[in-house]
Enzyme design. Sequence first.
Site, short mmCIF file in Angstrom:
data_model
loop_
_atom_site.label_atom_id
_atom_site.label_comp_id
_atom_site.label_asym_id
_atom_site.label_seq_id
_atom_site.Cartn_x
_atom_site.Cartn_y
_atom_site.Cartn_z
N HIS A 17 0.84 -1.21 0.00
CA HIS A 17 0.00 0.00 0.00
C HIS A 17 0.88 1.27 0.00
O HIS A 17 0.61 2.22 -0.72
CB HIS A 17 -0.88 0.05 1.26
CG HIS A 17 -1.96 -0.99 1.32
ND1 HIS A 17 -2.15 -1.80 2.40
CD2 HIS A 17 -2.93 -1.32 0.43
CE1 HIS A 17 -3.19 -2.59 2.19
NE2 HIS A 17 -3.68 -2.32 0.99
N LYS A 41 -15.78 -7.77 3.08
CA LYS A 41 -14.78 -8.27 4.03
C LYS A 41 -15.19 -7.92 5.46
O LYS A 41 -15.77 -6.86 5.70
CB LYS A 41 -13.42 -7.61 3.77
CG LYS A 41 -12.81 -7.88 2.40
CD LYS A 41 -11.51 -7.08 2.26
CE LYS A 41 -10.88 -7.27 0.90
NZ LYS A 41 -9.74 -6.32 0.69
N ARG A 90 -1.16 -5.64 -8.76
CA ARG A 90 -0.09 -6.62 -8.58
C ARG A 90 -0.10 -7.65 -9.70
O ARG A 90 0.89 -8.32 -9.95
CB ARG A 90 -0.23 -7.34 -7.24
CG ARG A 90 0.05 -6.48 -6.03
CD ARG A 90 -0.47 -7.08 -4.76
NE ARG A 90 -1.93 -7.17 -4.79
CZ ARG A 90 -2.71 -7.40 -3.75
NH1 ARG A 90 -2.16 -7.61 -2.58
NH2 ARG A 90 -4.02 -7.44 -3.88
N SER A 127 -2.91 -7.78 2.55
CA SER A 127 -3.36 -7.71 3.95
C SER A 127 -3.89 -9.06 4.43
O SER A 127 -3.63 -9.47 5.57
CB SER A 127 -4.46 -6.66 4.11
OG SER A 127 -3.99 -5.40 3.75
O1 PNS Z 1 -8.51 -2.55 -0.07
P1 PNS Z 1 -9.81 -2.97 -0.68
O2 PNS Z 1 -10.65 -3.76 0.33
O3 PNS Z 1 -9.65 -3.70 -1.98
O4 PNS Z 1 -10.59 -1.61 -1.01
C1 PNS Z 1 -11.92 -1.63 -1.49
C2 PNS Z 1 -12.62 -0.34 -1.08
C3 PNS Z 1 -12.62 -0.19 0.42
C4 PNS Z 1 -11.87 0.83 -1.70
C5 PNS Z 1 -14.09 -0.39 -1.62
O5 PNS Z 1 -14.75 -1.47 -1.03
C6 PNS Z 1 -14.83 0.91 -1.37
O6 PNS Z 1 -14.70 1.83 -2.15
N1 PNS Z 1 -15.61 0.99 -0.26
C7 PNS Z 1 -16.35 2.19 0.09
C8 PNS Z 1 -17.87 2.01 -0.21
C9 PNS Z 1 -18.11 2.13 -1.72
O7 PNS Z 1 -17.88 3.17 -2.32
N2 PNS Z 1 -18.56 1.01 -2.32
C10 PNS Z 1 -18.78 0.95 -3.76
C11 PNS Z 1 -17.48 0.62 -4.45
S1 PNS Z 1 -17.63 0.66 -6.21
#
Ligand code: PNS
Length: 167
Positions: A17, A41, A90, A127
């Site tokens: 990150h 998650k 990645r 993670s």
């Molecule tokens: O590190 P991650 O878990 O791959 O990140 C995913 C994350 C947290 C960026 C995504 O789940 C997110 O944007 N969550 C906020 C809520 C939201 O906007 N959901 C719609 C995503 S298109």
Amino acid sequence: MTIAVCPGSFDPITLGHLDVVRRARALFDEVVVGVARNASKTALLGVDERVRLVRSAVAGMGGVRVEPVPGLLSAFCADVGAAAVVKGLRGGADVDHEVPMALMNRHLSGVETVFVLGDPTLAHVASSLVKDVARHGGPVADLVPAGVEQAVRDALGVGPAQGGSTR
Ligand code: PNS
């Protein structure tokens, strides 16, 4: 002033990150690291703890700040005036995972997503794997910023690592 948002669940933040945040900062005047909730998650660490660990990891990096994302990422990007979301890739699995989210965010608020390729020496760092290795007593200190390994062990309720780094 161009602003980018580097979003993630950061559960916990890893060196991968941090590499992406550095690359984003090289492209944009300011980077807002957004600590968000991923509905698919179940987080090990609470959002306040994740924000604290990310802030500690980016301390000293000029032009980078860290904020919790209270709802939709697309709305957060509009609120902070972001020109783009920056995410790291990645490999192919990340493309499959990220493209639908990038298209949805653009659909919702028009925000573009810029993808950067992470350091290939960190391509195995995730993670989820950090938590799994720590849960089984393995060493993760060389995969995460200072202080994160202990926070993960505390949250998991496990003791010190049993084996050292293989490097
Ligand atoms: O590190 P991650 O878990 O791959 O990140 C995913 C994350 C947290 C960026 C995504 O789940 C997110 O944007 N969550 C906020 C809520 C939201 O906007 N959901 C719609 C995503 S298109």
